[in-house]
Design a protein around this motif. Structure first.
Motif, mmCIF file in Angstrom:
data_model
loop_
_atom_site.group_PDB
_atom_site.id
_atom_site.type_symbol
_atom_site.label_atom_id
_atom_site.label_comp_id
_atom_site.label_asym_id
_atom_site.label_seq_id
_atom_site.Cartn_x
_atom_site.Cartn_y
_atom_site.Cartn_z
ATOM 1 N N PHE A 9 0.823 -1.207 0.000
ATOM 2 C CA PHE A 9 0.000 0.000 0.000
ATOM 3 C C PHE A 9 0.857 1.257 0.000
ATOM 4 C CE2 PHE A 9 -2.336 3.174 2.692
ATOM 5 C CZ PHE A 9 -3.271 3.543 1.742
ATOM 6 N N PHE A 10 1.915 1.257 0.803
ATOM 7 C CA PHE A 10 2.758 2.451 0.896
ATOM 8 C C PHE A 10 3.550 2.667 -0.387
ATOM 9 C CE2 PHE A 10 2.305 1.072 5.392
ATOM 10 C CZ PHE A 10 1.560 2.149 5.815
ATOM 11 N N GLN A 11 3.950 1.583 -1.026
ATOM 12 C CA GLN A 11 4.616 1.704 -2.320
ATOM 13 C C GLN A 11 3.639 2.215 -3.373
ATOM 14 O OE1 GLN A 11 6.395 -2.128 -3.191
ATOM 15 N NE2 GLN A 11 7.026 -2.388 -1.057
ATOM 16 N N ALA A 12 2.401 1.739 -3.303
ATOM 17 C CA ALA A 12 1.403 2.155 -4.284
ATOM 18 C C ALA A 12 1.066 3.637 -4.160
ATOM 19 C CB ALA A 12 0.132 1.321 -4.124
ATOM 20 N N LEU A 13 1.133 4.157 -2.939
ATOM 21 C CA LEU A 13 0.909 5.590 -2.763
ATOM 22 C C LEU A 13 1.967 6.407 -3.493
ATOM 23 C CD1 LEU A 13 -0.137 5.882 0.990
ATOM 24 C CD2 LEU A 13 -1.565 6.320 -1.002
ATOM 25 N N GLY A 14 3.159 5.813 -3.592
ATOM 26 C CA GLY A 14 4.227 6.414 -4.389
ATOM 27 C C GLY A 14 4.499 7.856 -4.015
ATOM 28 N N ASP A 15 4.457 8.725 -5.022
ATOM 29 C CA ASP A 15 4.768 10.127 -4.802
ATOM 30 C C ASP A 15 3.505 10.979 -4.658
ATOM 31 O OD1 ASP A 15 3.903 9.838 -7.373
ATOM 32 O OD2 ASP A 15 5.505 11.019 -8.299
ATOM 33 N N SER A 16 2.460 10.406 -4.102
ATOM 34 C CA SER A 16 1.230 11.170 -3.891
ATOM 35 C C SER A 16 1.534 12.438 -3.096
ATOM 36 C CB SER A 16 0.200 10.332 -3.129
ATOM 37 O OG SER A 16 -0.202 9.212 -3.875
ATOM 38 N N LYS A 17 1.032 13.551 -3.573
ATOM 39 C CA LYS A 17 1.279 14.841 -2.918
ATOM 40 C C LYS A 17 0.013 15.461 -2.354
ATOM 41 C CE LYS A 17 5.358 16.130 -5.649
ATOM 42 N NZ LYS A 17 5.517 14.808 -6.277
ATOM 43 N N ARG A 18 -1.127 15.196 -2.981
ATOM 44 C CA ARG A 18 -2.392 15.778 -2.515
ATOM 45 C C ARG A 18 -3.437 14.661 -2.479
ATOM 46 N NH1 ARG A 18 0.202 19.337 -5.608
ATOM 47 N NH2 ARG A 18 -0.668 18.372 -7.487
ATOM 48 N N PHE A 38 -2.871 11.565 9.843
ATOM 49 C CA PHE A 38 -1.744 12.116 10.593
ATOM 50 C C PHE A 38 -0.408 11.556 10.106
ATOM 51 C CE2 PHE A 38 -5.205 12.710 13.781
ATOM 52 C CZ PHE A 38 -5.164 14.095 13.806
ATOM 53 N N ALA A 39 -0.383 10.270 9.730
ATOM 54 C CA ALA A 39 0.864 9.683 9.229
ATOM 55 C C ALA A 39 1.277 10.323 7.906
ATOM 56 C CB ALA A 39 0.700 8.177 9.067
ATOM 57 N N LEU A 40 0.335 10.531 7.004
ATOM 58 C CA LEU A 40 0.643 11.167 5.727
ATOM 59 C C LEU A 40 1.072 12.619 5.931
ATOM 60 C CD1 LEU A 40 -2.268 9.701 3.579
ATOM 61 C CD2 LEU A 40 0.167 9.234 3.264
ATOM 62 N N ARG A 41 0.401 13.305 6.838
ATOM 63 C CA ARG A 41 0.777 14.694 7.124
ATOM 64 C C ARG A 41 2.215 14.778 7.645
ATOM 65 N NH1 ARG A 41 -1.266 19.557 6.723
ATOM 66 N NH2 ARG A 41 -1.346 19.970 8.954
ATOM 67 N N GLU A 42 2.611 13.804 8.447
ATOM 68 C CA GLU A 42 3.985 13.774 8.949
ATOM 69 C C GLU A 42 4.997 13.650 7.817
ATOM 70 O OE1 GLU A 42 4.338 10.621 11.748
ATOM 71 O OE2 GLU A 42 3.308 11.692 13.367
ATOM 72 N N GLN A 43 4.577 13.035 6.707
ATOM 73 C CA GLN A 43 5.464 12.856 5.553
ATOM 74 C C GLN A 43 5.395 14.029 4.581
ATOM 75 O OE1 GLN A 43 7.654 10.235 5.346
ATOM 76 N NE2 GLN A 43 6.903 9.890 7.425
ATOM 77 N N GLY A 44 4.688 15.080 4.947
ATOM 78 C CA GLY A 44 4.609 16.258 4.097
ATOM 79 C C GLY A 44 3.541 16.209 3.033
ATOM 80 N N VAL A 45 2.642 15.212 3.098
ATOM 81 C CA VAL A 45 1.575 15.088 2.114
ATOM 82 C C VAL A 45 0.433 16.024 2.502
ATOM 83 C CG1 VAL A 45 -0.068 13.513 1.015
ATOM 84 C CG2 VAL A 45 2.227 12.698 1.666
ATOM 85 N N GLU A 46 -0.144 16.684 1.521
ATOM 86 C CA GLU A 46 -1.320 17.519 1.758
ATOM 87 C C GLU A 46 -2.553 16.618 1.734
ATOM 88 O OE1 GLU A 46 -3.750 21.023 -0.605
ATOM 89 O OE2 GLU A 46 -1.565 20.942 -0.810
ATOM 90 N N VAL A 47 -3.258 16.559 2.849
ATOM 91 C CA VAL A 47 -4.387 15.645 2.978
ATOM 92 C C VAL A 47 -5.649 16.438 3.319
ATOM 93 C CG1 VAL A 47 -5.258 13.525 4.021
ATOM 94 C CG2 VAL A 47 -2.787 13.938 3.920
ATOM 95 N N THR A 48 -6.721 16.174 2.607
ATOM 96 C CA THR A 48 -8.024 16.779 2.876
ATOM 97 C C THR A 48 -8.992 15.686 3.307
ATOM 98 O OG1 THR A 48 -7.653 18.519 1.244
ATOM 99 C CG2 THR A 48 -9.935 18.115 1.915
ATOM 100 N N LEU A 49 -9.732 15.957 4.373
ATOM 101 C CA LEU A 49 -10.692 15.002 4.907
ATOM 102 C C LEU A 49 -12.090 15.252 4.337
ATOM 103 C CD1 LEU A 49 -9.606 15.030 8.656
ATOM 104 C CD2 LEU A 49 -9.246 13.169 7.025
ATOM 105 N N ALA A 50 -12.809 14.175 4.096
ATOM 106 C CA ALA A 50 -14.194 14.266 3.641
ATOM 107 C C ALA A 50 -14.961 13.080 4.201
ATOM 108 C CB ALA A 50 -14.275 14.285 2.113
ATOM 109 N N ASN A 51 -16.276 13.161 4.132
ATOM 110 C CA ASN A 51 -17.089 12.082 4.684
ATOM 111 C C ASN A 51 -18.454 12.074 4.029
ATOM 112 O OD1 ASN A 51 -17.248 9.939 6.646
ATOM 113 N ND2 ASN A 51 -18.672 11.190 7.855
ATOM 114 N N LEU A 52 -18.922 10.875 3.670
ATOM 115 C CA LEU A 52 -20.322 10.743 3.302
ATOM 116 C C LEU A 52 -21.120 10.963 4.580
ATOM 117 C CD1 LEU A 52 -22.212 9.990 0.904
ATOM 118 C CD2 LEU A 52 -22.294 7.716 1.894
ATOM 119 N N SER A 53 -21.988 11.956 4.583
ATOM 120 C CA SER A 53 -22.561 12.440 5.838
ATOM 121 C C SER A 53 -23.957 11.894 6.085
ATOM 122 C CB SER A 53 -22.601 13.968 5.825
ATOM 123 O OG SER A 53 -23.076 14.462 7.063
ATOM 124 N N PHE A 54 -24.247 11.604 7.357
ATOM 125 C CA PHE A 54 -25.595 11.276 7.787
ATOM 126 C C PHE A 54 -26.320 12.518 8.316
ATOM 127 C CE2 PHE A 54 -24.604 6.555 8.909
ATOM 128 C CZ PHE A 54 -24.594 6.250 7.561
#
Length: 318
Positions: A9-18, A38-54
């Motif tokens: 999985f981590f290899q497949a993420l490769g050079d993901s930036k956003r 939080f783990a991706l953020r520690e690696q400098g990746v820009e991460v946005t959270l979303a959710n299918l909402s109830f």
């Protein structure tokens, strides 16, 4: 460090930036993605959270991209809504100095959700989408004896599978939880084996209490549970118990008092998949493509179940 034994999985993420990291089944599913966030953020990746909402959408809610996509920020008025985990998460993120926004997808059929995903991916210039399932019923293909609660998972899976130009993955956290909804985990392991044969299983790994991202996940859940005491997440409370080493019929909330739970170490594992490989198994995926409402989704699933021979229920032979 023995990097050659890292999950693929981590290899497949490769050079993901956003990365767009989204809860696929509604409710508190987005919380199941927080250790990854939080783990991706520690690696400098820009991460946005979303959710299918109830959560019900209010006419005054900000919808900057599509009518079925809500931007949740800490100052968003609750408008009387008592069930709003996305808002409480945004407020907690703000309090700990994290980017304080969570996008909420309205509970719809595939076409509106797909439009919202396309608009959000374009807005964020995201190169990767990760769907997170709290539990494992997103792996059900459609002819099992019991599907759990398939509607939201199937809609999210189908919509994201239609996106172009992004990597897409699905991860599940909480092995065993969906027994509460009738799922046989024999079928979960069967699905994982089939996906592995197709090259789409990207490994599994455990969350442990000493991991920094896991500690932040626990802090976020505990803070939001205090804000929503009548709606404590059964899934996340069970996962947190498993991470801490609890085992057996342990109840973190009285909401489960009338049932028997199996808190176990496998609940604390992320199981990772190539999303198209999971979507390819969903027997009624093509029928879902034209849906606009959840009632239409329900009709599709019901019609499929009526048209196929349902397989016998299996239990794990261990």
């Amino acid at each position: 460090m023995i990097s050659s034994l890292q999950p693929p999985f981590f290899q497949a993420l490769g050079d993901s930036k956003r990365v767009l990291l989204a809860g696929m089944g509604g409710g508190f599913d987005v919380f199941c993605g927080l250790p990854l966030y939080f783990a991706l953020r520690e690696q400098g990746v820009e991460v946005t959270l979303a959710n299918l909402s109830f959560t019900s959408f209010h006419p005054l809610d900000p919808r900057p991209l599509t009518p079925s996509l809500l931007l949740v920020t800490p100052d968003l008025p609750p408008h009387g809504r008592t069930y709003f985990p996305e808002l409480h998460l945004a407020r907690w993120l703000d309090a700990v100095g994290e980017p304080a926004r969570v996008f909420a997808f309205e509970k719809t059929g595939v076409q509106p959700l797909l439009g919202s995903y396309r608009a959000l991916v374009q807005q964020l210039a995201a190169d990767t989408v990760i769907l997170v399932d709290g539990g494992t019923d997103a792996l059900m293909r459609g002819d099992e004896a019991d599907l759990g609660t398939p509607h939201e998972d199937a809609v999210s899976l189908t919509a994201v599978n239609e996106l172009n130009g992004v990597r897409s993955f699905m991860v599940s956290l909480g092995f065993g939880i969906d027994a509460f909804h009738g799922v046989s985990h024999w079928n979960v392991l069967e699905a994982t084996a089939e996906i592995a044969r197709a090259g789409g299983f990207l490994g599994a790994f455990s969350l442990t209490p000493d991991m920094g991202p896991v500690q932040k996940y626990r802090e976020a859940c505990e803070a939001v549970f205090k804000q929503m005491p009548r709606h404590v997440s059964i899934v996340n409370a069970s996962i947190l118990g498993a991470i801490l080493g609890e085992y057996g019929n342990i109840h973190a909330t009285d909401r489960t008092g009338d049932s028997e739970l199996w808190i176990n170490p496998l609940m604390a594992q992320y199981w990772c998949y190539d999303l198209p490989a999971v979507a390819g198994r969903l027997q009624y995926r093509k029928a879902l493509l034209g849906t606009h409402t959840m009632s239409q989704v329900d009709q599709v699933i019901h019609a499929h179940r009526e048209s196929v021979a349902l397989r016998s229920r299996h239990i794990l032979p261990i």
